[in-house]
Design a protein around this motif. Structure first.
Motif, PDB file in Angstrom:
ATOM      1  N   ARG A 104       0.808  -1.228   0.000  1.00 34.66           N
ATOM      2  CA  ARG A 104       0.000   0.000   0.000  1.00 34.66           C
ATOM      3  C   ARG A 104       0.839   1.274   0.000  1.00 34.66           C
ATOM      4  O   ARG A 104       0.294   2.366   0.037  1.00 34.66           O
ATOM      5  CB  ARG A 104      -0.934  -0.012   1.198  1.00 34.66           C
ATOM      6  CG  ARG A 104      -1.900  -1.204   1.121  1.00 34.66           C
ATOM      7  CD  ARG A 104      -2.876  -1.182   2.203  1.00 34.66           C
ATOM      8  NE  ARG A 104      -3.898  -0.175   1.848  1.00 34.66           N
ATOM      9  CZ  ARG A 104      -4.938   0.078   2.596  1.00 34.66           C
ATOM     10  NH1 ARG A 104      -5.103  -0.547   3.724  1.00 34.66           N
ATOM     11  NH2 ARG A 104      -5.816   0.979   2.222  1.00 34.66           N
ATOM     12  N   VAL A 105       2.155   1.136  -0.034  1.00 35.72           N
ATOM     13  CA  VAL A 105       3.040   2.306  -0.085  1.00 35.72           C
ATOM     14  C   VAL A 105       3.911   2.206  -1.328  1.00 35.72           C
ATOM     15  O   VAL A 105       4.009   1.162  -1.951  1.00 35.72           O
ATOM     16  CB  VAL A 105       3.911   2.429   1.194  1.00 35.72           C
ATOM     17  CG1 VAL A 105       3.044   2.678   2.422  1.00 35.72           C
ATOM     18  CG2 VAL A 105       4.784   1.218   1.392  1.00 35.72           C
ATOM     19  N   SER A 106       4.555   3.294  -1.677  1.00 35.92           N
ATOM     20  CA  SER A 106       5.320   3.331  -2.930  1.00 35.92           C
ATOM     21  C   SER A 106       6.775   2.877  -2.761  1.00 35.92           C
ATOM     22  O   SER A 106       7.648   3.342  -3.479  1.00 35.92           O
ATOM     23  CB  SER A 106       5.268   4.736  -3.517  1.00 35.92           C
ATOM     24  OG  SER A 106       5.850   5.650  -2.608  1.00 35.92           O
ATOM     25  N   PHE A 107       7.019   1.984  -1.828  1.00 34.68           N
ATOM     26  CA  PHE A 107       8.364   1.464  -1.601  1.00 34.68           C
ATOM     27  C   PHE A 107       8.331  -0.044  -1.816  1.00 34.68           C
ATOM     28  O   PHE A 107       7.387  -0.715  -1.422  1.00 34.68           O
ATOM     29  CB  PHE A 107       8.843   1.789  -0.180  1.00 34.68           C
ATOM     30  CG  PHE A 107       8.968   3.259   0.069  1.00 34.68           C
ATOM     31  CD1 PHE A 107      10.142   3.926  -0.224  1.00 34.68           C
ATOM     32  CD2 PHE A 107       7.902   3.993   0.574  1.00 34.68           C
ATOM     33  CE1 PHE A 107      10.263   5.291  -0.012  1.00 34.68           C
ATOM     34  CE2 PHE A 107       8.006   5.355   0.782  1.00 34.68           C
ATOM     35  CZ  PHE A 107       9.187   6.004   0.490  1.00 34.68           C
ATOM     36  N   ARG A 108       9.389  -0.540  -2.442  1.00 40.33           N
ATOM     37  CA  ARG A 108       9.425  -1.975  -2.715  1.00 40.33           C
ATOM     38  C   ARG A 108       9.873  -2.784  -1.506  1.00 40.33           C
ATOM     39  O   ARG A 108       9.469  -3.920  -1.334  1.00 40.33           O
ATOM     40  CB  ARG A 108      10.329  -2.264  -3.911  1.00 40.33           C
ATOM     41  CG  ARG A 108       9.732  -1.752  -5.211  1.00 40.33           C
ATOM     42  CD  ARG A 108      10.543  -2.136  -6.398  1.00 40.33           C
ATOM     43  NE  ARG A 108      11.880  -1.516  -6.316  1.00 40.33           N
ATOM     44  CZ  ARG A 108      12.959  -2.000  -6.890  1.00 40.33           C
ATOM     45  NH1 ARG A 108      12.903  -3.094  -7.588  1.00 40.33           N
ATOM     46  NH2 ARG A 108      14.114  -1.380  -6.790  1.00 40.33           N
ATOM     47  N   HIS A 116      13.865   6.254   3.983  1.00 41.56           N
ATOM     48  CA  HIS A 116      13.121   7.455   3.594  1.00 41.56           C
ATOM     49  C   HIS A 116      12.558   8.172   4.827  1.00 41.56           C
ATOM     50  O   HIS A 116      12.699   9.394   4.962  1.00 41.56           O
ATOM     51  CB  HIS A 116      11.978   7.075   2.641  1.00 41.56           C
ATOM     52  CG  HIS A 116      11.025   8.174   2.358  1.00 41.56           C
ATOM     53  ND1 HIS A 116      11.292   9.178   1.455  1.00 41.56           N
ATOM     54  CD2 HIS A 116       9.800   8.451   2.886  1.00 41.56           C
ATOM     55  CE1 HIS A 116      10.282  10.025   1.431  1.00 41.56           C
ATOM     56  NE2 HIS A 116       9.359   9.599   2.287  1.00 41.56           N
TER      57      HIS A 116
END
Length: 147
Positions: A104-108, A116
């Motif tokens: 649900r977040v933009s991190f792999r 970050h």
């Protein structure tokens, strides 16, 4: 002046002094937390110390100091502080969301999210401290623990 007016003046002066002291305590606490928990970030072997910055305590202390909103220069500093506190709250929500569900977040990877958050927490806390130094220079707020 009547006795009531004089008493009211003293009560208001005392209220203002208590509000100033409350803000000084929050600023000193932020500086201490920065030195103890945030200055060394990023430290990817640990989770971000997100609870270190007490946004609600700082907000409350600022809101009690209503005189800060009567001057355009100090008001702009306070507004910027509030914006940064909102950004820190957003970082906390992002980290919580990412730890619950990375999809649900933009991190792999968790490590990317952690890095970050830590980098942003450090830079935002440093900016808060700079803004508080500016506020101290323009007001009656003392400079406890100033770098």
């Amino acid at each position: 002046m009547s006795r009531e007016q004089i008493e009211s003046m003293f009560i208001e002066a005392d209220r203002r002094q208590q509000a100033i002291r409350s803000l000084e305590v929050e600023i000193a606490r932020l500086r201490s937390v920065y030195k103890d928990q945030i200055e060394g970030l990023p430290d990817l072997s640990n989770v971000p110390p997100l609870s270190a910055v007490d946004e609600s305590g700082i907000r409350n202390a600022l809101q009690r100091n209503t005189y800060l909103f009567t001057n355009e220069d100090t008001e702009s500093i306070v507004v910027r502080v509030m914006e940064i506190l909102d950004e820190i709250a957003s970082l906390k929500r992002l980290f919580e969301e990412g730890t619950r569900n990375m999809g649900r977040v933009s991190f792999r990877r968790y490590g990317d999210l952690n890095e970050h958050i830590q980098e942003n927490l450090k830079s935002k806390t440093e900016r808060l401290i700079e803004l508080f130094e500016m506020l101290e220079d323009q007001t009656q707020i003392s400079h406890p623990g100033r770098r």
